[in-house]
Design a protein around this motif. Sequence first.
Motif, PDB file in Angstrom:
ATOM      1  N   GLU A 142      33.089  39.739  30.993  1.00 13.06           N
ATOM      2  CA  GLU A 142      32.389  40.905  31.544  1.00 13.06           C
ATOM      3  C   GLU A 142      31.639  40.545  32.823  1.00 13.06           C
ATOM      4  O   GLU A 142      31.606  41.324  33.781  1.00 13.06           O
ATOM      5  CB  GLU A 142      31.436  41.515  30.517  1.00 13.06           C
ATOM      6  N   ALA A 143      31.032  39.359  32.860  1.00 18.43           N
ATOM      7  CA  ALA A 143      30.316  38.920  34.064  1.00 18.43           C
ATOM      8  C   ALA A 143      31.286  38.739  35.231  1.00 18.43           C
ATOM      9  O   ALA A 143      30.984  39.116  36.373  1.00 18.43           O
ATOM     10  CB  ALA A 143      29.567  37.622  33.783  1.00 18.43           C
ATOM     11  N   ILE A 144      32.464  38.185  34.952  1.00 13.74           N
ATOM     12  CA  ILE A 144      33.469  38.002  36.005  1.00 13.74           C
ATOM     13  C   ILE A 144      33.938  39.360  36.512  1.00 13.74           C
ATOM     14  O   ILE A 144      34.001  39.589  37.726  1.00 13.74           O
ATOM     15  CB  ILE A 144      34.655  37.151  35.494  1.00 13.74           C
ATOM     16  N   LYS A 145      34.237  40.288  35.598  1.00 15.35           N
ATOM     17  CA  LYS A 145      34.675  41.635  35.997  1.00 15.35           C
ATOM     18  C   LYS A 145      33.626  42.331  36.859  1.00 15.35           C
ATOM     19  O   LYS A 145      33.946  42.937  37.882  1.00 15.35           O
ATOM     20  CB  LYS A 145      34.943  42.496  34.768  1.00 15.35           C
ATOM     21  N   ALA A 146      32.356  42.261  36.428  1.00 17.46           N
ATOM     22  CA  ALA A 146      31.281  42.937  37.160  1.00 17.46           C
ATOM     23  C   ALA A 146      31.128  42.363  38.563  1.00 17.46           C
ATOM     24  O   ALA A 146      30.945  43.109  39.532  1.00 17.46           O
ATOM     25  CB  ALA A 146      29.976  42.822  36.393  1.00 17.46           C
ATOM     26  N   THR A 147      31.215  41.054  38.693  1.00 18.60           N
ATOM     27  CA  THR A 147      31.077  40.413  39.998  1.00 18.60           C
ATOM     28  C   THR A 147      32.229  40.791  40.911  1.00 18.60           C
ATOM     29  O   THR A 147      32.024  41.114  42.086  1.00 18.60           O
ATOM     30  CB  THR A 147      31.002  38.878  39.845  1.00 18.60           C
ATOM     31  N   LEU A 148      33.458  40.779  40.388  1.00  9.41           N
ATOM     32  CA  LEU A 148      34.615  41.145  41.201  1.00  9.41           C
ATOM     33  C   LEU A 148      34.563  42.618  41.594  1.00  9.41           C
ATOM     34  O   LEU A 148      34.935  42.979  42.714  1.00  9.41           O
ATOM     35  CB  LEU A 148      35.915  40.845  40.458  1.00  9.41           C
ATOM     36  N   LYS A 149      34.084  43.465  40.699  1.00 11.99           N
ATOM     37  CA  LYS A 149      33.991  44.898  40.997  1.00 11.99           C
ATOM     38  C   LYS A 149      33.040  45.152  42.167  1.00 11.99           C
ATOM     39  O   LYS A 149      33.249  46.060  42.961  1.00 11.99           O
ATOM     40  CB  LYS A 149      33.527  45.664  39.760  1.00 11.99           C
ATOM     41  N   LYS A 150      31.993  44.332  42.276  1.00  6.18           N
ATOM     42  CA  LYS A 150      31.034  44.458  43.377  1.00  6.18           C
ATOM     43  C   LYS A 150      31.551  43.825  44.660  1.00  6.18           C
ATOM     44  O   LYS A 150      30.879  43.854  45.683  1.00  6.18           O
ATOM     45  CB  LYS A 150      29.707  43.799  42.995  1.00  6.18           C
ATOM     46  N   GLY A 151      32.741  43.214  44.610  1.00  2.00           N
ATOM     47  CA  GLY A 151      33.326  42.611  45.809  1.00  2.00           C
ATOM     48  C   GLY A 151      33.034  41.131  45.957  1.00  2.00           C
ATOM     49  O   GLY A 151      33.404  40.523  46.952  1.00  2.00           O
ATOM     50  N   GLY A 152      32.383  40.535  44.958  1.00  2.00           N
ATOM     51  CA  GLY A 152      32.058  39.115  45.017  1.00  2.00           C
ATOM     52  C   GLY A 152      33.189  38.247  44.497  1.00  2.00           C
ATOM     53  O   GLY A 152      34.286  38.725  44.197  1.00  2.00           O
ATOM     54  N   SER A 153      32.912  36.966  44.387  1.00  2.00           N
ATOM     55  CA  SER A 153      33.874  36.030  43.827  1.00  2.00           C
ATOM     56  C   SER A 153      33.146  35.129  42.832  1.00  2.00           C
ATOM     57  O   SER A 153      31.932  34.977  42.896  1.00  2.00           O
ATOM     58  CB  SER A 153      34.524  35.195  44.922  1.00  2.00           C
ATOM     59  N   VAL A 154      33.913  34.551  41.911  1.00  2.00           N
ATOM     60  CA  VAL A 154      33.360  33.650  40.906  1.00  2.00           C
ATOM     61  C   VAL A 154      34.092  32.324  41.032  1.00  2.00           C
ATOM     62  O   VAL A 154      35.319  32.274  40.917  1.00  2.00           O
ATOM     63  CB  VAL A 154      33.547  34.214  39.482  1.00  2.00           C
ATOM     64  N   THR A 155      33.344  31.247  41.281  1.00  2.00           N
ATOM     65  CA  THR A 155      33.933  29.920  41.418  1.00  2.00           C
ATOM     66  C   THR A 155      33.416  29.025  40.308  1.00  2.00           C
ATOM     67  O   THR A 155      32.211  28.874  40.130  1.00  2.00           O
ATOM     68  CB  THR A 155      33.574  29.301  42.789  1.00  2.00           C
ATOM     69  N   LEU A 156      34.331  28.459  39.548  1.00  2.00           N
ATOM     70  CA  LEU A 156      34.004  27.506  38.498  1.00  2.00           C
ATOM     71  C   LEU A 156      34.520  26.149  38.964  1.00  2.00           C
ATOM     72  O   LEU A 156      35.735  25.904  38.943  1.00  2.00           O
ATOM     73  CB  LEU A 156      34.653  27.917  37.168  1.00  2.00           C
ATOM     74  N   VAL A 157      33.620  25.287  39.419  1.00  2.00           N
ATOM     75  CA  VAL A 157      34.000  24.006  39.992  1.00  2.00           C
ATOM     76  C   VAL A 157      34.832  23.218  38.987  1.00  2.00           C
ATOM     77  O   VAL A 157      34.474  23.100  37.822  1.00  2.00           O
ATOM     78  CB  VAL A 157      32.745  23.213  40.428  1.00  2.00           C
ATOM     79  N   GLY A 158      35.954  22.722  39.447  1.00  2.00           N
ATOM     80  CA  GLY A 158      36.857  21.966  38.603  1.00  2.00           C
ATOM     81  C   GLY A 158      37.863  22.833  37.868  1.00  2.00           C
ATOM     82  O   GLY A 158      38.838  22.339  37.319  1.00  2.00           O
ATOM     83  N   PHE A 159      37.646  24.143  37.830  1.00  2.00           N
ATOM     84  CA  PHE A 159      38.571  25.050  37.140  1.00  2.00           C
ATOM     85  C   PHE A 159      39.311  25.941  38.125  1.00  2.00           C
ATOM     86  O   PHE A 159      40.524  25.933  38.179  1.00  2.00           O
ATOM     87  CB  PHE A 159      37.825  25.892  36.108  1.00  2.00           C
ATOM     88  N   GLY A 160      38.561  26.722  38.918  1.00  2.00           N
ATOM     89  CA  GLY A 160      39.201  27.605  39.880  1.00  2.00           C
ATOM     90  C   GLY A 160      38.274  28.708  40.343  1.00  2.00           C
ATOM     91  O   GLY A 160      37.087  28.717  40.034  1.00  2.00           O
ATOM     92  N   ALA A 161      38.853  29.643  41.075  1.00  2.00           N
ATOM     93  CA  ALA A 161      38.067  30.736  41.642  1.00  2.00           C
ATOM     94  C   ALA A 161      38.751  32.071  41.385  1.00  2.00           C
ATOM     95  O   ALA A 161      39.971  32.202  41.512  1.00  2.00           O
ATOM     96  CB  ALA A 161      37.897  30.538  43.140  1.00  2.00           C
ATOM     97  N   PHE A 162      37.943  33.056  41.009  1.00  2.00           N
ATOM     98  CA  PHE A 162      38.401  34.424  40.839  1.00  2.00           C
ATOM     99  C   PHE A 162      37.934  35.201  42.067  1.00  2.00           C
ATOM    100  O   PHE A 162      36.757  35.167  42.411  1.00  2.00           O
ATOM    101  CB  PHE A 162      37.787  35.058  39.588  1.00  2.00           C
ATOM    102  N   THR A 163      38.851  35.891  42.732  1.00  2.00           N
ATOM    103  CA  THR A 163      38.526  36.679  43.909  1.00  2.00           C
ATOM    104  C   THR A 163      39.225  38.034  43.816  1.00  2.00           C
ATOM    105  O   THR A 163      40.033  38.269  42.920  1.00  2.00           O
ATOM    106  CB  THR A 163      38.984  35.974  45.207  1.00  2.00           C
TER     107      THR A 163
END
Length: 90
Positions: free
Chosen positions: A30-51
Motif C-alpha cells: 500500500e505504501a508503494i502504491k500510494a507513493t507511485l500514485k503521487k508521482g514518486g518513486s520507491v528505491t530499496l537499496v540492493g533490491f530495486g526501484a519502483f517508478t
Amino acid sequence: MNKSELIERMADQAGISKTAAGAALDAATEAIKATLKKGGSVTLVGFGAFTVSKRAARTGRNPKTGESIKIKASKAPKFTPGKAFKEALN
C-alpha cells in the motif's frame, strides 16, 4: 510463489506470526502504491526501484475487426532490479 506462500516464508524468516507478516506485506504494498500514485518513486537499496512510466496516447487496432481505435495516454508501474538483486540471480 503466491501471496500466502510469501507471507509464510516471511513469518518463518522473521520469527513473527503469519498475521503480522501479512499485515507487514499489505502495508508495504500500500505504501508503494500510494507513493507511485503521487508521482514518486520507491528505491530499496540492493533490491530495486519502483517508478511510474508514462505511456503516450497512440492508435491501435481492434484485433477482431481491424478497426483503428484511439488508446488514451496512461501511467504504468515499472520495476528496475538493483545490481545486487541481479547478481544474486546469476
